[in-house]
Motif scaffolding. Sequence first.
Motif, PDB file in Angstrom:
ATOM      1  N   ARG A 173      -5.919   1.906   9.981  1.00 39.06           N
ATOM      2  CA  ARG A 173      -6.178   3.122  10.745  1.00 39.06           C
ATOM      3  C   ARG A 173      -6.755   2.782  12.130  1.00 39.06           C
ATOM      4  NH1 ARG A 173      -6.713   8.064   8.529  1.00 39.06           N
ATOM      5  NH2 ARG A 173      -7.121   7.144   6.476  1.00 39.06           N
TER       6      ARG A 173
ATOM      7  N   LEU B 210      -2.420   9.276   8.265  1.00 35.36           N
ATOM      8  CA  LEU B 210      -2.076   7.865   8.432  1.00 35.36           C
ATOM      9  C   LEU B 210      -0.622   7.604   8.047  1.00 35.36           C
ATOM     10  CD1 LEU B 210      -2.998   5.073   9.236  1.00 35.36           C
ATOM     11  CD2 LEU B 210      -3.868   4.714   6.920  1.00 35.36           C
ATOM     12  N   GLN B 211      -0.120   8.352   7.082  1.00 35.45           N
ATOM     13  CA  GLN B 211       1.290   8.213   6.691  1.00 35.45           C
ATOM     14  C   GLN B 211       2.208   8.546   7.870  1.00 35.45           C
ATOM     15  OE1 GLN B 211       2.019  10.508   3.072  1.00 35.45           O
ATOM     16  NE2 GLN B 211       0.038   9.836   2.254  1.00 35.45           N
TER      17      GLN B 211
ATOM     18  N   ILE C  14       0.865  -1.173   0.000  1.00 33.49           N
ATOM     19  CA  ILE C  14       0.000   0.000   0.000  1.00 33.49           C
ATOM     20  C   ILE C  14       0.903   1.225   0.000  1.00 33.49           C
ATOM     21  CG2 ILE C  14      -1.709   1.331   1.315  1.00 33.49           C
ATOM     22  CD1 ILE C  14      -2.719  -1.303   2.481  1.00 33.49           C
TER      23      ILE C  14
ATOM     24  N   SER D 168      -6.308   3.554  -1.891  1.00 33.58           N
ATOM     25  CA  SER D 168      -7.569   3.479  -1.164  1.00 33.58           C
ATOM     26  C   SER D 168      -8.066   2.040  -1.131  1.00 33.58           C
ATOM     27  CB  SER D 168      -8.614   4.376  -1.841  1.00 33.58           C
ATOM     28  OG  SER D 168      -9.862   4.273  -1.193  1.00 33.58           O
TER      29      SER D 168
ATOM     30  N   TYR E  94      -5.265   6.330   2.037  1.00 34.14           N
ATOM     31  CA  TYR E  94      -3.979   6.390   2.756  1.00 34.14           C
ATOM     32  C   TYR E  94      -3.431   7.814   2.640  1.00 34.14           C
ATOM     33  CZ  TYR E  94       0.764   4.974   4.203  1.00 34.14           C
ATOM     34  OH  TYR E  94       1.976   4.856   4.834  1.00 34.14           O
TER      35      TYR E  94
ATOM     36  N   VAL F  38      -6.814  -0.195   4.321  1.00 34.68           N
ATOM     37  CA  VAL F  38      -6.343   1.075   4.869  1.00 34.68           C
ATOM     38  C   VAL F  38      -7.178   1.460   6.089  1.00 34.68           C
ATOM     39  CG1 VAL F  38      -6.110   3.555   4.438  1.00 34.68           C
ATOM     40  CG2 VAL F  38      -5.420   1.907   2.684  1.00 34.68           C
TER      41      VAL F  38
ATOM     42  N   LYS G 189       7.104   5.249   3.806  1.00 33.35           N
ATOM     43  CA  LYS G 189       5.641   5.270   3.931  1.00 33.35           C
ATOM     44  C   LYS G 189       4.942   4.097   3.239  1.00 33.35           C
ATOM     45  CE  LYS G 189       5.597  10.302   4.419  1.00 33.35           C
ATOM     46  NZ  LYS G 189       5.131  11.599   3.865  1.00 33.35           N
TER      47      LYS G 189
END
Length: 526
Positions: A238, A260-261, A225, A230, A256, A234, A277
Amino acid sequence: MKKVRVYGILVIVFVVSISLISWFCDKKKDMALTSHKKASKSFVVSFDSTLVSAFYAKYPKLVLYKKQVVSLYQKNNYDFIWYDKKGRKETADVIYNKINNLNLEGVLAKVPYKDVLDGLFLKASAKPDLDTELFLSNYYFFYVNKTLQGIDSTKMKELEWYLPRKKQSYVGYLDSLLVDPKLIDNKEQHISQYYKLKTVLQRYRDIEQKGGWDSITVPKDFVAIKPGDSSDVVAKIRTRLFLTGDITEDSGKRVYGNALQQAILKYKKRNGFTLDKTILPKHLDEMNVPVSERIKTIMANMERCRWISTDVTKAKEFVVVNIPSYSLTYFKEGKAALVSNVVVGNTMNKTVIFSGMMSYIVFSPYWNVPTNIIKTEILPAMKKDKNYLSKHKMEWNGGNIRQKPGPSNSLGLVKFLFPNTNNIYLHDTPSKSLFNSEKRAFSHGCIRVEKPVELANLILTDDKHWTPEKIDKAMHKGKESWYTLKNKIPVYIGYFTAWVDDDGTVNFYKDIYERDQRLTSMLVEE
């Protein structure tokens, strides 16, 4: 005649009065003595020492603590120590409460005869009870052995842990507790890391009680990912990172994005991954480790903290190497002056867990090749290539082989010696690229340091004989030179798979030598 008669009567009255006063005083003393004797009979000061053996015959699972208990009562002439004339002492209740809350200290061991102790302790009698007295003494040692001392030294050696262990008389420690029971919560009994792990343990238990986290499943063709992608995965990531505090909000978004990164970077940093990432299957595998396993890891590392003396952190300067995190930290005046990546021994040549005193810095060192490497690697290579030694700048030195000083030397330009029977030391390396690897267990046991120049400069900062220029010159001289440090520096090589930073962030590292499970099983056996 009348005067004489009156005088005689007065004398008689005076004598009688004195006699009556004396009689009443003696009577009062007798009554007080009788009262004291009755009080003494209601509180038995000591007990028959032969009854101790009878106690262990009745409760054989406690015999592990017999030596300490006997020592305690010999010191106290077999007097009751958990009772006084008022009844059971406050310290007894403190120990009982601690036994009932062992889980808060990360202790896995079961309490033997717990139902018997509960029954005895519920008795409200103020009179001394021998079974309760001996139970309390045994459980006092049970408690301090589990929470302060940890597993015995022989089991530590089975785990190949040779760091010096803290020493304390728990017989003497009880004297202090009986005077001030609050001392049992003194946070100077362990190194600070113990209490940080204890806080995190409660946090992860709260997560477990709320159901933990679900395993993140992915399609069979899952590869990675990347930012901007998306998917339902993901959203699951989270949620997972929200539970462990890596992200502050679970928005439920499938994209993403930036928040979230940043959470992924935080997660990777505290789990020993390369900081990028991209989310790969290995990252999801780590997220899928059950919370119950994380709790076991935390408890195992709390146990390791029990083995370390608090005196370690009192030194003016010292070096700590944590094998699973592949890191070295040089502390000076209580603060981390340098943090460096390291390469440690592979699974066939494990770096030993021990300590030593750094005494020498060797500039432009020779590498005296260990005998096992000569036999298993160099001699076979020489059979294939007769010029192998010259190509690698090696030479015979008596019956051994050594590599000449220089940039290509396997020890690099400097090494730091803390003499030990394991023949382990810190050193530079020409193979700088290895420090970019997530897994850095490549050496034959010694520890390669990514920042050897910085370490040498910091160690010699207060030495008037050295400047950064002189250090650089000595490293590149091509001729070996030894320097004896004016002040020896403690070096501790440890093994912690969970570590909490000062800000409360918990880091988990791979159990590269597979020691956690063995330790955990020992704690259960205990």
